[in-house]
Motif scaffolding. Structure first.
Motif, PDB file in Angstrom:
ATOM      1  N   ASP A  25     -14.303  43.486  26.833  1.00 30.13           N
ATOM      2  CA  ASP A  25     -13.381  43.899  27.897  1.00 30.13           C
ATOM      3  C   ASP A  25     -12.248  44.759  27.329  1.00 30.13           C
ATOM      4  O   ASP A  25     -11.555  44.364  26.398  1.00 30.13           O
ATOM      5  CB  ASP A  25     -12.796  42.640  28.553  1.00 30.13           C
ATOM      6  N   GLY A  26     -12.081  45.948  27.906  1.00 29.83           N
ATOM      7  CA  GLY A  26     -10.958  46.812  27.515  1.00 29.83           C
ATOM      8  C   GLY A  26     -11.091  47.426  26.135  1.00 29.83           C
ATOM      9  O   GLY A  26     -10.085  47.827  25.533  1.00 29.83           O
ATOM     10  N   THR A  64     -12.712  45.763  35.639  1.00 29.25           N
ATOM     11  CA  THR A  64     -13.641  44.802  35.042  1.00 29.25           C
ATOM     12  C   THR A  64     -14.874  44.537  35.904  1.00 29.25           C
ATOM     13  O   THR A  64     -16.008  44.709  35.446  1.00 29.25           O
ATOM     14  CB  THR A  64     -12.892  43.478  34.771  1.00 29.25           C
ATOM     15  N   ASP A 202      -9.816  40.931  28.461  1.00 32.89           N
ATOM     16  CA  ASP A 202      -8.998  41.938  27.776  1.00 32.89           C
ATOM     17  C   ASP A 202      -7.550  41.501  27.559  1.00 32.89           C
ATOM     18  O   ASP A 202      -6.651  42.328  27.467  1.00 32.89           O
ATOM     19  CB  ASP A 202      -9.052  43.257  28.546  1.00 32.89           C
ATOM     20  N   ASP A 241     -16.316  47.398  29.434  1.00 35.05           N
ATOM     21  CA  ASP A 241     -16.216  47.647  30.878  1.00 35.05           C
ATOM     22  C   ASP A 241     -15.306  48.840  31.155  1.00 35.05           C
ATOM     23  O   ASP A 241     -15.492  49.561  32.120  1.00 35.05           O
ATOM     24  CB  ASP A 241     -15.764  46.386  31.623  1.00 35.05           C
ATOM     25  N   HIS A 242     -14.316  49.037  30.277  1.00 35.24           N
ATOM     26  CA  HIS A 242     -13.377  50.154  30.442  1.00 35.24           C
ATOM     27  C   HIS A 242     -12.543  50.262  29.179  1.00 35.24           C
ATOM     28  O   HIS A 242     -12.557  49.339  28.349  1.00 35.24           O
ATOM     29  CB  HIS A 242     -12.453  49.930  31.659  1.00 35.24           C
ATOM     30  N   HIS A 368      -5.397  50.060  32.726  1.00 35.85           N
ATOM     31  CA  HIS A 368      -6.620  50.852  32.861  1.00 35.85           C
ATOM     32  C   HIS A 368      -6.864  51.097  34.342  1.00 35.85           C
ATOM     33  O   HIS A 368      -6.037  50.745  35.166  1.00 35.85           O
ATOM     34  CB  HIS A 368      -7.792  50.116  32.198  1.00 35.85           C
TER      35      HIS A 368
HETATM   36 ZN   LIG Z   1     -11.803  44.542  32.003  1.00 32.10          ZN
END
Ligand SMILES: [Zn+2]
Length: 406
Positions: A25-26, A64, A202, A241-242, A368
């Motif tokens: 995540d992130g 997410t 994240d 995810d990002h 994000h």
């Molecule tokens: Zn995320």
């Protein structure tokens, strides 16, 4: 198990060895670069010689849930329907969380393989994703957040705490993600699922920039578990995810456009509705502030006028109509507003200033949601000899892992 499954118009070969897809995540690519440079990630560094490293695009909004669902369905939100953590349901006229499986419009690769006879396991950090990722999945599926409550009947496994060898972590901690890897590594060694999906949180990335001690320590922890998964013979595909970026000025003060305040001042209250799809019950580390918003225009106010007014605001990069946003970002038209708004890299979008509690932010705001967080790593622990030249997406993770790795 059959030799291949078809899901959402794409074909996936059955795995010849266990496949573990890890969604960090992130994970802005620079988190890995910096940890490798600091010699905190020797396993990831070794993949330079023996693995695959692509830079992929995630789905915008770079949040997410839309991206986790894209990864497990191999499709964009226009297909699976999940375009935020949160949305305005225009039928019930209520702002609701989109974490219920009833909002999911497509089957997952995970469920399809389980139906075809594969052993499938899913471990997530936060429980909000478990229901969506585990939709119609017969297999193992649990969250670190509720690891003390797993049962064989409900989650396909019991004693998740014993499995991970860790106490129940706090939902706001690096350990919540570590628990996912610890449980995943133990599952691979003991149960050996054919396909496993691990998804972290994240918390660390929202607080710590790439290259900082805490960020490198996190990537170092990840690196040790990846080495363990590799050692156990799994093919690994890592993506995110990002990305993640600072939303602050040079002094670390947040740059925020409070969009609902701006629109209320221009048109009056209850004429527009700003929805921030980053909103979820866990707002401590980002204050529900991201770089993406969608706006519903009501009460006879001309959409073009609202669009032009938002586009003129300092810090706003892009305003698209619903049709243009659906085309460009592959979104479901019935679940976004009349306008989609994306802020520039260092700016976040808020609704009303009084609606955001920034008092709990104990580090400069990082978040994000925008195009500036669209680049993510797509890494594998094996070579991919005949990789097609194309725009790779994070939701190609299973395609890469099952169809392209040597
Ligand atoms: Zn995320």
């Amino acid at each position: 198990m059959t030799s291949a499954v078809d899901v959402n118009g794409r074909r996936y070969r059955a795995p010849s060895r266990p496949l573990v897809v890890v969604c960090v995540d992130g994970c802005e690519p620079d988190y890995i670069t910096q940890a490798v440079m600091a010699k905190d990630a020797p396993f990831l560094a070794s993949l330079r010689e023996r693995g695959t490293c692509l830079t992929a695009d995630c789905v915008v909004p770079s949040f997410t849930n839309p991206n986790n669902l894209s990864i497990v369905t191999g499709a964009p939100p226009s297909v699976h329907g999940i375009c935020g953590n949160f949305f305005f349901d225009s039928e019930t006229r209520a702002e609701v969380m989109m974490n219920d499986a009833k909002y999911l419009r497509a089957g997952t690769i995970l469920a399809a393989f389980a139906n075809a006879g594969a052993n499938v396991a899913v471990v997530t950090a936060k429980d909000k994703l478990r229901g969506l990722l585990g939709h119609q999945l017969s297999g193992i599926c649990f969250s670190a957040e509720r690891a003390d409550r797993v049962t064989k009947a409900e989650n396909g496994v019991d004693d998740a705490l014993g499995l991970a060898g860790m106490p129940l972590p706090s939902v706001y901690s690096a350990e919540l993600s570590q628990f996912v890897f610890a449980a995943g590594a133990a599952l691979l060694e003991r149960v050996r699922p054919d396909i496993m999906y691990l998804s972290t949180t994240d918390y660390v990335q929202h607080k710590h920039a790439p290259g900082t001690p805490a960020a490198n320590a996190f990537t170092g922890m990840l690196d040790r578990y990846l080495a363990r998964l590799d050692q156990a013979g799994a093919a690994i595909v890592l993506t995110a995810d990002h990305g993640m970026g600072a939303k602050t000025d040079a002094f670390g003060r947040p740059n925020i456009v409070f969009l609902q305040d701006v629109l209320d001042a221009a048109y009056g209250e209850h004429t527009t509705r700003v929805i921030l799809p980053i909103t979820d019950p866990y707002v401590v580390h980002h204050g529900a502030l991201g770089s993406y918003a969608t706006v519903y225009v009501e009460g006879g106010v001309p959409v073009e006028d609202v669009s032009a007014r938002i586009a003129a605001l300092h810090g706003i990069d892009l305003v698209l109509t619903r049709a243009a946003a659906c085309e460009r970002f592959e979104l479901p038209a019935d679940r976004i507003g009349d306008l989609v708004v994306v802020s520039e890299r260092l700016t976040a979008i808020g609704s009303r200033e009084r609606a955001h509690d920034l008092s709990q932010l104990d580090a400069p705001l990082r978040s994000h949601g925008g195009i500036s967080e669209q680049r993510v790593p797509l890494i594998a622990n094996r070579p991919a000899p005949d990789l097609p030249q194309r725009r790779w997406r994070n939701f190609d993770a299973f395609d890469l892992g099952l169809n392209h790795l040597a």
